[in-house]
Design a protein around this motif. Structure first.
Motif, short mmCIF file in Angstrom:
data_model
loop_
_atom_site.label_atom_id
_atom_site.label_comp_id
_atom_site.label_asym_id
_atom_site.label_seq_id
_atom_site.Cartn_x
_atom_site.Cartn_y
_atom_site.Cartn_z
N ALA A 67 0.94 -1.60 -0.11
CA ALA A 67 -0.03 0.16 0.08
C ALA A 67 0.63 1.37 -0.29
N GLY A 68 2.03 1.27 0.75
CA GLY A 68 3.01 2.21 0.60
C GLY A 68 2.46 2.96 1.50
N LEU A 69 2.22 2.76 2.78
CA LEU A 69 1.94 3.23 4.02
C LEU A 69 2.88 2.79 4.39
N SER A 70 2.52 3.25 6.10
CA SER A 70 3.67 2.87 7.47
C SER A 70 3.23 2.72 8.57
N ALA A 71 3.09 1.63 9.51
CA ALA A 71 2.52 1.65 10.59
C ALA A 71 1.32 2.42 11.33
N THR A 72 2.25 4.21 11.22
CA THR A 72 1.76 5.08 11.46
C THR A 72 0.63 5.52 10.95
N ASP A 73 0.35 5.33 10.11
CA ASP A 73 -0.76 5.75 9.05
C ASP A 73 -1.97 5.32 9.62
N ILE A 74 -1.88 4.25 10.25
CA ILE A 74 -2.60 3.40 10.44
C ILE A 74 -3.85 3.96 11.51
N ASP A 75 -5.12 3.98 11.41
CA ASP A 75 -6.09 4.85 11.74
C ASP A 75 -6.46 4.04 13.02
N PHE A 76 -6.75 2.44 12.86
CA PHE A 76 -7.77 1.66 13.57
C PHE A 76 -7.53 0.36 12.74
N ILE A 77 -7.21 -0.37 14.09
CA ILE A 77 -7.20 -2.12 13.34
C ILE A 77 -8.13 -2.85 13.87
N LEU A 78 -9.17 -3.28 12.98
CA LEU A 78 -9.92 -4.45 13.19
C LEU A 78 -9.71 -5.76 13.13
N TYR A 79 -9.40 -6.62 13.81
CA TYR A 79 -9.37 -7.57 14.42
C TYR A 79 -10.05 -8.82 14.25
N ALA A 80 -10.49 -9.91 12.89
CA ALA A 80 -11.60 -10.61 13.09
C ALA A 80 -10.79 -11.91 13.22
N THR A 81 -11.04 -12.28 14.82
CA THR A 81 -10.79 -13.17 15.22
C THR A 81 -11.61 -14.25 16.27
N VAL A 82 -11.52 -15.74 16.48
CA VAL A 82 -12.09 -16.53 17.29
C VAL A 82 -10.97 -17.09 18.31
N SER A 83 -9.85 -17.29 17.56
CA SER A 83 -8.57 -17.82 18.56
C SER A 83 -7.64 -17.27 18.39
N PRO A 84 -7.74 -16.28 19.65
CA PRO A 84 -7.42 -15.27 19.81
C PRO A 84 -5.46 -15.39 20.68
N ASP A 85 -4.74 -14.56 20.10
CA ASP A 85 -4.02 -14.91 21.89
C ASP A 85 -3.81 -15.58 22.63
N HIS A 86 -5.11 -14.17 23.12
CA HIS A 86 -5.20 -14.48 24.61
C HIS A 86 -6.42 -13.61 24.77
N VAL A 87 -7.87 -14.49 25.32
CA VAL A 87 -9.10 -14.09 25.96
C VAL A 87 -8.95 -11.99 26.54
N MET A 88 -7.70 -11.82 26.71
CA MET A 88 -7.39 -10.68 27.56
C MET A 88 -5.79 -9.84 27.56
N PRO A 89 -5.23 -9.30 26.81
CA PRO A 89 -5.81 -8.23 26.05
C PRO A 89 -6.16 -8.48 24.85
N ASN A 90 -7.53 -7.71 23.76
CA ASN A 90 -7.80 -8.55 22.62
C ASN A 90 -5.83 -8.50 21.74
N THR A 91 -6.32 -9.26 19.99
CA THR A 91 -5.21 -9.21 19.63
C THR A 91 -4.88 -8.31 18.53
N ALA A 92 -6.24 -7.44 18.72
CA ALA A 92 -5.73 -6.01 17.87
C ALA A 92 -4.62 -6.08 18.72
N CYS A 93 -4.55 -5.09 19.98
CA CYS A 93 -3.88 -4.47 20.61
C CYS A 93 -2.26 -4.91 20.40
N VAL A 94 -2.17 -6.42 20.41
CA VAL A 94 -0.59 -7.36 20.55
C VAL A 94 -0.65 -6.48 19.15
N LEU A 95 -1.58 -7.28 18.42
CA LEU A 95 -0.41 -6.55 17.03
C LEU A 95 -0.67 -5.02 16.71
N GLN A 96 -0.76 -3.86 17.53
CA GLN A 96 -0.57 -2.33 17.18
C GLN A 96 0.96 -2.21 17.28
#
Ligand code: UT7
Length: 332
Positions: free
Chosen positions: A71-100
């Motif tokens: 996309a020619g973007l860097s990670a800091t260009d991302i405004d929001f992460i929406l992470y669809a999963t039913v097999s998260p790394d942990h129940v808490m925190p969400n995997t979107a935060c882990v990825l962030q």
């Protein structure tokens, strides 16, 4: 209020290294390659190894870096992460935060979406709405699963079906006049059928105990034949609705990208829609059912190998546990 349109700017995908064939599974449960291929279309699946660092978030990280790079973007260009999963790394925190954190997406909000195999289209729909209102410009939409630890490897009715993988799309505000856009998304659910496909324990309704583990209640249970019956109707209805809503017919569609649960389900939907199988994107043979990851990985593969081109009309069509189902019609 000004409204904007969103488009898929780029995609990426990643799979674990370990390829498990039908013959491998036949050494563990009473099954065989012929039965699995004939009934499902599946020949192999990838199985993640947590000891080698193949976590859900790591697969998503690899796919996200690829998508951002394209996309020619860097990670800091991302405004929001929406992470669809039913097999998260942990129940808490969400995997979107882990990825962030792994990605360094410092400005982004981060949310997991739980809608099983429909998760990616649910996430895409929410991302599209965020962009339409002008609230966000660049959103990382992820469908990623490591289902293998939730599979009962002694149950031949389910263990043959699933695999691990991650697919990512960068959804961005479309420049004015750009033909690429999401036309519409359509989301539905049938909570009355929740026990057709579920994991009984591990949530707060039934916390994990020694008894739960002995009875394997922390693993997926599925009534396959009953899901099969309703899935074809759900997929066909959602596809038709997306086309009708936008004034298109099946003849206008260049590519159908359906959830990859069973090749026979996909063929039955194509038949019901009177849509040629040559224009259906299928990756189930090699990767099996990766739940929320099937549509973004199949789409990414088809874009990468040049099948799907800019300007093509593409229909995503999904169903999964919940039951949840939905569709998205877009011009790539
Ligand atoms: O993400 C979405 C959620 N899940 C789905 O979409 C699953 C939808 N359902 C399906 O894909 C199919 O129902 C399955 C692939 C799960 C099963 O195929 P089927 O044609 O519906 O088979 P069946 O369950 O009706 O079973 C037929 C026979 C049974 O034997 P009997 O009772 O006729 O003697 C099963 O025990 O096949 C047997 N069987 C197997 N045999 C060899 C079931 N699994 C296996 C197996 N290998 N792995």
């Amino acid at each position: 209020m000004t409204t904007y349109r969103s488009k898929i700017l780029a995609t990426g995908s990643a799979f674990p290294a370990n390829r498990v064939t039908n013959a491998d599974l036949a050494q563990r449960v009473e099954t065989n390659d012929e039965w699995i291929v004939e009934r499902t279309g599946i020949r192999a699946r990838r199985v993640a190894d947590a000891a080698k660092g193949e976590l859900n978030s790591e697969l998503a990280l690899r796919a996200s870096k690829q998508a951002l790079d394209r996309a020619g973007l860097s990670a800091t260009d991302i405004d929001f992460i929406l992470y669809a999963t039913v097999s998260p790394d942990h129940v808490m925190p969400n995997t979107a935060c882990v990825l962030q954190e792994k990605l360094g997406a410092k400005r982004a909000g981060a949310l997991d979406i739980s809608a099983a195999c429909s998760g990616f289209v649910y996430a895409l729909s929410i991302a599209d709405a965020f962009i339409k209102t002008g609230q966000y410009r660049n959103i990382l939409v992820i469908g990623a699963e490591v289902l293998s630890p939730m599979v009962n490897w002694d149950d031949r009715g389910t263990c043959i079906l699933f695999g691990d993988g991650a697919g990512v799309a960068v959804l961005s505000r479309a420049p004015e006049g750009d033909a690429s856009q999401i036309y519409s998304t359509h989301l539905y659910a049938d909570g009355w059928s929740k026990e057709l496909f579920f994991v009984p324990a591990g949530g707060t309704a039934m916390p994990v105990t020694h008894e739960v583990l002995d009875q394997k209640l922390h693993l997926m249970q599925m009534k396959g034949r009953e899901i099969y019956k309703v899935a074809v109707r759900m997929l066909a209805d959602c596809a038709t609705e997306a086309l009708t809503k936008n004034g298109f017919t099946v003849k206008d569609v260049d590519w159908l990208v359906p959830h990859q649960a069973n090749l026979r389900i996909i063929e039955a939907v194509a038949k019901r829609l009177d849509f040629p199988m040559e224009k259906v994107i299928v990756n189930i043979e090699e990767f099996a059912n990766t739940s929320a990851a099937t549509v973004p990985t199949a789409f990414d593969e088809a874009v990468t190998n040049g099948k799907i081109k800019r300007g093509d009309l593409v229909l995503f069509d999904v169903f999964g546990a919940g039951l949840t189902y939905g569709s998205a019609l877009l011009r790539y």
